[in-house]
Write a protein that holds these residues in place. Structure first.
Motif, PDB file in Angstrom:
ATOM      1  N   THR A 272       0.832  -1.200   0.000  1.00 28.75           N
ATOM      2  CA  THR A 272       0.000   0.000   0.000  1.00 28.75           C
ATOM      3  C   THR A 272       0.871   1.255   0.000  1.00 28.75           C
ATOM      4  O   THR A 272       0.623   2.189  -0.772  1.00 28.75           O
TER       5      THR A 272
ATOM      6  N   GLN B  65       2.785   1.651  -3.326  1.00 32.98           N
ATOM      7  CA  GLN B  65       1.864   1.993  -4.403  1.00 32.98           C
ATOM      8  C   GLN B  65       1.464   3.465  -4.319  1.00 32.98           C
ATOM      9  O   GLN B  65       1.401   4.153  -5.336  1.00 32.98           O
ATOM     10  N   SER B  66       1.221   3.936  -3.096  1.00 33.87           N
ATOM     11  CA  SER B  66       0.859   5.353  -2.935  1.00 33.87           C
ATOM     12  C   SER B  66       2.048   6.271  -3.235  1.00 33.87           C
ATOM     13  O   SER B  66       1.867   7.435  -3.563  1.00 33.87           O
TER      14      SER B  66
ATOM     15  N   LEU C  72      -2.744  -7.565  -5.913  1.00 32.52           N
ATOM     16  CA  LEU C  72      -3.488  -6.341  -6.223  1.00 32.52           C
ATOM     17  C   LEU C  72      -4.805  -6.660  -6.940  1.00 32.52           C
ATOM     18  O   LEU C  72      -5.823  -6.012  -6.687  1.00 32.52           O
TER      19      LEU C  72
ATOM     20  N   ARG D  41      -8.429  -6.013  -4.251  1.00 28.71           N
ATOM     21  CA  ARG D  41      -8.849  -4.612  -4.305  1.00 28.71           C
ATOM     22  C   ARG D  41     -10.261  -4.505  -3.760  1.00 28.71           C
ATOM     23  O   ARG D  41     -11.033  -5.463  -3.821  1.00 28.71           O
ATOM     24  N   THR D  42     -10.603  -3.336  -3.225  1.00 27.68           N
ATOM     25  CA  THR D  42     -11.918  -3.168  -2.607  1.00 27.68           C
ATOM     26  C   THR D  42     -13.002  -3.153  -3.673  1.00 27.68           C
ATOM     27  O   THR D  42     -12.758  -2.772  -4.816  1.00 27.68           O
TER      28      THR D  42
ATOM     29  N   ASP E 202     -14.520   0.917  -4.709  1.00 25.59           N
ATOM     30  CA  ASP E 202     -13.773   1.859  -5.560  1.00 25.59           C
ATOM     31  C   ASP E 202     -12.609   1.222  -6.321  1.00 25.59           C
ATOM     32  O   ASP E 202     -11.930   1.885  -7.094  1.00 25.59           O
ATOM     33  N   GLY E 203     -12.366  -0.069  -6.094  1.00 26.53           N
ATOM     34  CA  GLY E 203     -11.330  -0.774  -6.849  1.00 26.53           C
ATOM     35  C   GLY E 203      -9.899  -0.486  -6.428  1.00 26.53           C
ATOM     36  O   GLY E 203      -8.960  -0.897  -7.106  1.00 26.53           O
ATOM     37  N   ARG E 204      -9.717   0.196  -5.303  1.00 22.62           N
ATOM     38  CA  ARG E 204      -8.358   0.500  -4.828  1.00 22.62           C
ATOM     39  C   ARG E 204      -7.884  -0.590  -3.877  1.00 22.62           C
ATOM     40  O   ARG E 204      -8.676  -1.292  -3.272  1.00 22.62           O
ATOM     41  N   TYR E 205      -6.581  -0.699  -3.728  1.00 23.16           N
ATOM     42  CA  TYR E 205      -5.978  -1.703  -2.843  1.00 23.16           C
ATOM     43  C   TYR E 205      -5.720  -1.064  -1.489  1.00 23.16           C
ATOM     44  O   TYR E 205      -5.060  -0.024  -1.393  1.00 23.16           O
ATOM     45  N   ARG E 206      -6.246  -1.674  -0.456  1.00 24.91           N
ATOM     46  CA  ARG E 206      -6.009  -1.218   0.919  1.00 24.91           C
ATOM     47  C   ARG E 206      -5.551  -2.430   1.727  1.00 24.91           C
ATOM     48  O   ARG E 206      -6.200  -3.471   1.701  1.00 24.91           O
TER      49      ARG E 206
END
Length: 181
Positions: free
Chosen positions: A16, A19-20, A43, A47-48, A51-55
């Motif tokens: 995370t 990636q950020s 990834l 992903r969530t 919203d499709g982001r990885y957390r």
């Protein structure tokens, strides 16, 4: 390449963070000493949904849930389970079955495993539970709360008894009063 092992929580937080910071998947893989395909798969899988982001925190929950749901093959063969079922139909208890299987060196199966097998069979519409002499309630795990087994509610400690009891003037104040001679 090293033997495969699953990503840890710390590695997920590392992904995370990197990636950020704007690193590519290949750069993240090099930085972590992992295969690029491992990072790509992580990834993609975790992903969530909204919203499709990885957390990392969500990814850890998803991975843990998948591991819990994973099908694991049985440690026992179909023939061993047939033996267990035959003995259950003869009204043997899981404890007896477990002891006999161990004694005859057929396999080492605990009675809890047999109980779980019976309950799973019952959930799937089977009739093994009907052959049990006594089918106890399904055990619940006691993770939370204080253990109250063997504790009487509202019981006072012996040091809290009154002064009149210490003098032992009345019937019932002696320990031997209830003993039949």
């Amino acid at each position: 390449m090293n033997k495969y092992h699953q990503l840890t929580r710390e590695e997920r937080y590392c992904i995370t963070g990197l990636q950020s910071a704007g690193l590519s998947q290949a750069a993240i893989a090099r930085h972590m000493g992992r295969a690029a395909s491992t990072i790509s798969r992580e990834l993609r899988r975790n992903r969530t949904t909204h919203d499709g982001r990885y957390r990392a925190e969500k990814a850890q929950k998803y991975a843990s849930a998948r591991r819990r749901r994973a099908r694991r093959r049985s440690w026992y063969s179909a023939l061993q389970w047939q033996t267990v079922e035959a003995l259950l139909r003869k009204k043997w208890s899981p404890e007896q079955i477990s002891a006999v299987l161990r004694q005859k060196a057929v396999c080492r199966m605990s009675h809890e495993t047999i109980y779980r097998y019976i309950l799973r069979d019952k959930r799937e519409g089977g009739t093994l539970y009907k052959h049990m002499r006594i089918m106890t309630k399904v055990c619940r795990k006691r993770y939370a709360g204080k253990d109250s087994r063997g504790v009487l509610a509202g019981k006072r400690h012996i040091s809290e008894r009154g002064a009149a009891i210490e003098q032992r003037q009345q019937l019932g104040h002696w320990e031997g009063d209830t003993v039949i001679g």
